[in-house]
Every structure is written in structure tokens, then in C-alpha cells.
Scaffold this motif. Sequence first.
Motif, PDB file in Angstrom:
ATOM      1  N   ALA A 157      65.734  95.078  84.735  1.00 28.67           N
ATOM      2  CA  ALA A 157      66.397  96.029  85.627  1.00 28.67           C
ATOM      3  C   ALA A 157      66.591  95.429  87.017  1.00 28.67           C
ATOM      4  CB  ALA A 157      65.583  97.320  85.716  1.00 28.67           C
ATOM      5  N   GLU A 158      65.589  94.733  87.520  1.00 30.39           N
ATOM      6  CA  GLU A 158      65.692  94.132  88.855  1.00 30.39           C
ATOM      7  C   GLU A 158      66.646  92.935  88.859  1.00 30.39           C
ATOM      8  OE1 GLU A 158      61.595  93.523  89.905  1.00 30.39           O
ATOM      9  OE2 GLU A 158      61.344  95.614  90.484  1.00 30.39           O
ATOM     10  N   LEU A 159      66.683  92.171  87.761  1.00 32.11           N
ATOM     11  CA  LEU A 159      67.666  91.093  87.648  1.00 32.11           C
ATOM     12  C   LEU A 159      69.078  91.669  87.644  1.00 32.11           C
ATOM     13  CD1 LEU A 159      66.374  88.498  85.029  1.00 32.11           C
ATOM     14  CD2 LEU A 159      66.964  88.063  87.405  1.00 32.11           C
ATOM     15  N   ALA A 160      69.284  92.753  86.897  1.00 31.94           N
ATOM     16  CA  ALA A 160      70.598  93.399  86.832  1.00 31.94           C
ATOM     17  C   ALA A 160      71.048  93.830  88.227  1.00 31.94           C
ATOM     18  CB  ALA A 160      70.552  94.604  85.893  1.00 31.94           C
ATOM     19  N   GLU A 161      70.131  94.374  89.006  1.00 28.00           N
ATOM     20  CA  GLU A 161      70.462  94.782  90.368  1.00 28.00           C
ATOM     21  C   GLU A 161      70.785  93.565  91.238  1.00 28.00           C
ATOM     22  OE1 GLU A 161      68.360  96.796  94.266  1.00 28.00           O
ATOM     23  OE2 GLU A 161      67.503  97.208  92.291  1.00 28.00           O
ATOM     24  N   GLY A 162      69.968  92.538  91.162  1.00 30.40           N
ATOM     25  CA  GLY A 162      70.170  91.353  91.986  1.00 30.40           C
ATOM     26  C   GLY A 162      71.403  90.553  91.609  1.00 30.40           C
ATOM     27  N   LEU A 163      71.731  90.498  90.306  1.00 33.39           N
ATOM     28  CA  LEU A 163      72.890  89.729  89.837  1.00 33.39           C
ATOM     29  C   LEU A 163      74.154  90.575  89.763  1.00 33.39           C
ATOM     30  CD1 LEU A 163      71.185  87.740  86.938  1.00 33.39           C
ATOM     31  CD2 LEU A 163      71.822  86.872  89.201  1.00 33.39           C
ATOM     32  N   ARG A 164      73.988  91.882  89.867  1.00 31.11           N
ATOM     33  CA  ARG A 164      75.101  92.838  89.762  1.00 31.11           C
ATOM     34  C   ARG A 164      75.832  92.712  88.433  1.00 31.11           C
ATOM     35  NH1 ARG A 164      75.786  91.397  95.540  1.00 31.11           N
ATOM     36  NH2 ARG A 164      74.908  93.142  96.693  1.00 31.11           N
ATOM     37  N   CYS A 165      75.029  92.636  87.364  1.00 31.41           N
ATOM     38  CA  CYS A 165      75.586  92.612  86.017  1.00 31.41           C
ATOM     39  C   CYS A 165      74.535  93.184  85.069  1.00 31.41           C
ATOM     40  CB  CYS A 165      75.971  91.197  85.601  1.00 31.41           C
ATOM     41  SG  CYS A 165      74.596  90.137  85.151  1.00 31.41           S
ATOM     42  N   PRO A 166      74.963  93.681  83.906  1.00 29.77           N
ATOM     43  CA  PRO A 166      73.977  94.179  82.944  1.00 29.77           C
ATOM     44  C   PRO A 166      73.069  93.051  82.457  1.00 29.77           C
ATOM     45  CG  PRO A 166      76.220  94.779  82.294  1.00 29.77           C
ATOM     46  CD  PRO A 166      76.330  93.823  83.442  1.00 29.77           C
ATOM     47  N   VAL A 167      71.795  93.370  82.274  1.00 27.86           N
ATOM     48  CA  VAL A 167      70.824  92.424  81.714  1.00 27.86           C
ATOM     49  C   VAL A 167      70.064  93.163  80.626  1.00 27.86           C
ATOM     50  CG1 VAL A 167      68.781  91.010  82.154  1.00 27.86           C
ATOM     51  CG2 VAL A 167      70.592  91.142  83.879  1.00 27.86           C
ATOM     52  N   GLU A 196      75.826  84.864  78.087  1.00 24.53           N
ATOM     53  CA  GLU A 196      74.943  84.078  78.930  1.00 24.53           C
ATOM     54  C   GLU A 196      73.526  84.437  78.518  1.00 24.53           C
ATOM     55  OE1 GLU A 196      75.993  83.586  83.309  1.00 24.53           O
ATOM     56  OE2 GLU A 196      76.857  85.514  82.713  1.00 24.53           O
ATOM     57  N   THR A 197      72.691  83.450  78.311  1.00 21.02           N
ATOM     58  CA  THR A 197      71.355  83.683  77.772  1.00 21.02           C
ATOM     59  C   THR A 197      70.310  82.999  78.630  1.00 21.02           C
ATOM     60  OG1 THR A 197      72.279  83.812  75.550  1.00 21.02           O
ATOM     61  CG2 THR A 197      69.916  83.402  75.711  1.00 21.02           C
ATOM     62  N   LEU A 248      66.780  87.041  77.362  1.00 20.75           N
ATOM     63  CA  LEU A 248      67.547  88.015  78.145  1.00 20.75           C
ATOM     64  C   LEU A 248      69.014  87.642  78.055  1.00 20.75           C
ATOM     65  CD1 LEU A 248      64.729  87.308  79.888  1.00 20.75           C
ATOM     66  CD2 LEU A 248      65.608  89.231  81.170  1.00 20.75           C
ATOM     67  N   HIS A 249      69.865  88.647  77.817  1.00 14.87           N
ATOM     68  CA  HIS A 249      71.309  88.448  77.791  1.00 14.87           C
ATOM     69  C   HIS A 249      71.890  88.989  79.086  1.00 14.87           C
ATOM     70  CE1 HIS A 249      71.555  87.019  73.670  1.00 14.87           C
ATOM     71  NE2 HIS A 249      70.675  87.956  73.353  1.00 14.87           N
ATOM     72  N   LEU A 250      72.703  88.179  79.746  1.00 14.96           N
ATOM     73  CA  LEU A 250      73.304  88.535  81.030  1.00 14.96           C
ATOM     74  C   LEU A 250      74.777  88.855  80.820  1.00 14.96           C
ATOM     75  CD1 LEU A 250      71.880  85.498  83.040  1.00 14.96           C
ATOM     76  CD2 LEU A 250      70.759  87.671  82.598  1.00 14.96           C
ATOM     77  N   GLY A 251      75.243  89.911  81.453  1.00 12.83           N
ATOM     78  CA  GLY A 251      76.656  90.256  81.410  1.00 12.83           C
ATOM     79  C   GLY A 251      77.005  91.225  80.336  1.00 12.83           C
TER      80      GLY A 251
END
Length: 166
Positions: free
Chosen positions: A59-69, A89-90, A163-166
Motif C-alpha cells: 500500500a505504501e509503495l503504491a502511494e509512493g510510486l503512484r501506481c497499483p502494487v 513489472e515485477t 510484488l506486481h507494479l502497475g
Amino acid sequence: MHPIQDGPGPEPEGHAFLRELLFFLQAHRHRDVGLLWPQAAPPGSGRDTAGEGWSRLAAELAEGLRCPVRVLPGRRAAPDRRVVAAATETLVVQVSGVSVWRLLDGRSEAGGHEAGGHEAGGHEAGRPVVNGLTVRLRAGEALYLPAGYRTVTPEASGTRRTLHLG
């Protein structure tokens, strides 16, 4: 509070790791493979169960990267000799044990999993699969793979989180 800002009082578990991870991902995202040897320990280091810490980290990565994680459930690492391309992205974090990753010659044209998988050293669409760099991922280390990047994992033990990003 923004996830990369420091505040008064003790840091929650995994916060220092989060700061390192955000900096690392901001440098590597959409570019090329990256390997992080963090100074801070990831959530649940040395333990195979840390679901709440990983959910909070995502959740904090999603906020910091501004993308779903999306964080996948922790699982025992197992060898896989098939050539697999990351569908998104993995980010792979080795929680315990060791995994050996063979990074192949770039991204697949289609992205996602190769149909049926291919053995390393075989052929793909008439082209030989060229083996590239081999990385040994130890407990606490993280490997970033851009979408479509191809890998083989010939040796694996312990537990890892994906973790999957984006």
C-alpha cells in the motif's frame, strides 16, 4: 505522512526498507533489471509469515510510486527451468534462503508467460535463447524485472515475496 518522509518516534517494521525500495524503484522502473542489496531488513525477515507487513508495504509503495502494487502470497521458492517472461513489472524479494536467477537476453516480444515455457538454451520462435547474467538473490535482497523480461530460476530455496507494479 508520505512513505519516504521520516517522522518523530520509532519507525514501523519495514519503513527503512520501504524508503530504500522507493528510491531503488524510482531509479530502475521502466528502464532495466535492477538488484537491491538493502541496508534495512524487509518485513518479516527471517520469518516466512509476515502478511500484514507486506500488505502495508504494498500500500505504501503504491502511494509512493503512484501506481497499483499487488503483493502475492509468500511461497516456498522452487526451481523453474522454463523461460518465463514477467507479465507486469515485477519485484522479487527473497525473504529467506537463496534463489539463483538467470537473466536472459532482454524482453520477450509478447510479454507475459511464454507459451508452454522453453528450456534455457533452447530456441524461441526460431531464435536461440542466449543465457546472460546469473544473479544469486540472498535473504533480504530484491530483484526488479521490467514487464516482459525473461528469466530462468534453476536453483531456489527458502521463501520469497513477489510484488506486481502497475
